[in-house]
Design a protein around this motif. Structure first.
Motif, PDB file in Angstrom:
ATOM      1  N   CYS A  22       0.985  -0.884  -0.048  1.00 13.02           N
ATOM      2  CA  CYS A  22       0.210  -0.096  -0.550  1.00 13.02           C
ATOM      3  C   CYS A  22       0.947   0.996  -0.132  1.00 13.02           C
ATOM      4  O   CYS A  22       0.539   2.160  -0.445  1.00 13.02           O
ATOM      5  N   ASP A  23       2.099   0.950   0.708  1.00 15.03           N
ATOM      6  CA  ASP A  23       3.085   2.442   0.549  1.00 15.03           C
ATOM      7  C   ASP A  23       3.954   2.689  -0.598  1.00 15.03           C
ATOM      8  O   ASP A  23       3.231   3.905  -0.930  1.00 15.03           O
ATOM      9  N   ARG A  26       1.009   4.048  -2.730  1.00 13.12           N
ATOM     10  CA  ARG A  26       0.822   5.368  -2.856  1.00 13.12           C
ATOM     11  C   ARG A  26       1.655   6.477  -3.521  1.00 13.12           C
ATOM     12  O   ARG A  26       1.369   7.385  -4.053  1.00 13.12           O
ATOM     13  N   LEU A  27       2.820   5.579  -4.032  1.00  6.37           N
ATOM     14  CA  LEU A  27       3.938   6.166  -4.269  1.00  6.37           C
ATOM     15  C   LEU A  27       3.957   6.123  -6.100  1.00  6.37           C
ATOM     16  O   LEU A  27       5.038   6.650  -6.720  1.00  6.37           O
ATOM     17  N   LYS A  28       2.794   5.100  -6.365  1.00  6.69           N
ATOM     18  CA  LYS A  28       3.103   4.769  -7.684  1.00  6.69           C
ATOM     19  C   LYS A  28       3.907   4.547  -7.927  1.00  6.69           C
ATOM     20  O   LYS A  28       4.616   4.664  -9.279  1.00  6.69           O
ATOM     21  N   HIS A 125      -2.404   1.627  -9.067  1.00  5.56           N
ATOM     22  CA  HIS A 125      -1.910   2.880  -8.047  1.00  5.56           C
ATOM     23  C   HIS A 125      -2.645   3.827  -7.995  1.00  5.56           C
ATOM     24  O   HIS A 125      -2.478   4.929  -7.403  1.00  5.56           O
ATOM     25  N   TYR A 128      -4.670   3.378  -4.534  1.00  3.73           N
ATOM     26  CA  TYR A 128      -4.139   3.591  -3.452  1.00  3.73           C
ATOM     27  C   TYR A 128      -3.122   4.927  -3.175  1.00  3.73           C
ATOM     28  O   TYR A 128      -2.677   5.183  -2.038  1.00  3.73           O
ATOM     29  N   ALA A 129      -3.216   5.318  -4.715  1.00  3.32           N
ATOM     30  CA  ALA A 129      -2.156   6.559  -5.006  1.00  3.32           C
ATOM     31  C   ALA A 129      -3.118   7.798  -3.626  1.00  3.32           C
ATOM     32  O   ALA A 129      -3.759   7.980  -3.450  1.00  3.32           O
ATOM     33  N   ARG A 130      -1.719   9.024  -2.690  1.00  2.46           N
ATOM     34  CA  ARG A 130      -2.090   9.552  -2.211  1.00  2.46           C
ATOM     35  C   ARG A 130      -2.850  11.103  -2.714  1.00  2.46           C
ATOM     36  O   ARG A 130      -2.726  10.886  -4.124  1.00  2.46           O
ATOM     37  N   PRO A 131      -3.405  11.502  -2.424  1.00  2.00           N
ATOM     38  CA  PRO A 131      -4.310  12.459  -3.184  1.00  2.00           C
ATOM     39  C   PRO A 131      -3.463  13.607  -4.058  1.00  2.00           C
ATOM     40  O   PRO A 131      -2.482  14.127  -2.842  1.00  2.00           O
ATOM     41  N   ARG A 133      -2.257  16.832  -3.755  1.00  2.00           N
ATOM     42  CA  ARG A 133      -1.333  18.126  -3.080  1.00  2.00           C
ATOM     43  C   ARG A 133      -1.747  19.296  -3.377  1.00  2.00           C
ATOM     44  O   ARG A 133      -0.901  19.688  -4.548  1.00  2.00           O
TER      45      ARG A 133
END
Length: 149
Positions: A22-23, A26-28, A125, A128-131, A133
């Protein structure tokens, strides 16, 4: 016992593998089996020996358990982001499991499999990707538009 590990050890390893993947999702990123193995070892697990057939099999089962744990919530195969070192492809177990899950037809060609894997990586990706910013949107008043934060 699974592959020489107690049920509790195995469950903890699956949970940690989910966390690692998952980590990275999040960073693709795409993760090699070696990187996953190293990350699990850093979290206190006995590393897999890829020279051992049973340990290579164990990694496949571990990734299968990762998918079983996450696919209901995500709808995607989180293990898609695990690929061979220096290759842009998943292992054969990924495709076999996708077929068992009914996500990939038995008759899939090598090209079909590669396209399926590529779509799964994209979906992982995306899921789970970070939204993203947002930079501060300052209007003419100089105040931050809180809707953009």
């Amino acid at each position: 016992m699974k592959f020489g590990r107690s049920d509790d050890e195995w469950d903890a390893m699956v949970d940690d593998a989910v966390g690692v993947l998952c980590d990275q999702a999040r960073l693709k990123r795409i993760v090699s089996y070696t990187d996953l193995n190293s990350a699990l070892a850093r979290r206190g697990h006995i590393p897999f020996d890829f020279d051992s057939e049973s340990d290579r099999t164990a990694v496949g089962y571990l990734l299968g358990d990762v998918v079983r744990q996450t696919i209901g919530d995500s709808g995607v195969m989180l293990s898609a982001i695990v690929a061979y070192l220096n290759r842009n492809d998943a292992g054969p177990g990924f495709y076999k499991f996708a077929t068992e899950l009914g996500l990939l037809p038995n008759t899939a060609s090598a090209e079909d499999k590669l396209e399926f894997w590529s779509r799964q990586v994209g979906k992982v990706h995306e899921r789970y990707a970070r939204p993203a910013r947002h930079r501060s949107n300052r209007g003419t008043t100089g105040r931050v538009d809180e809707r953009a934060e």
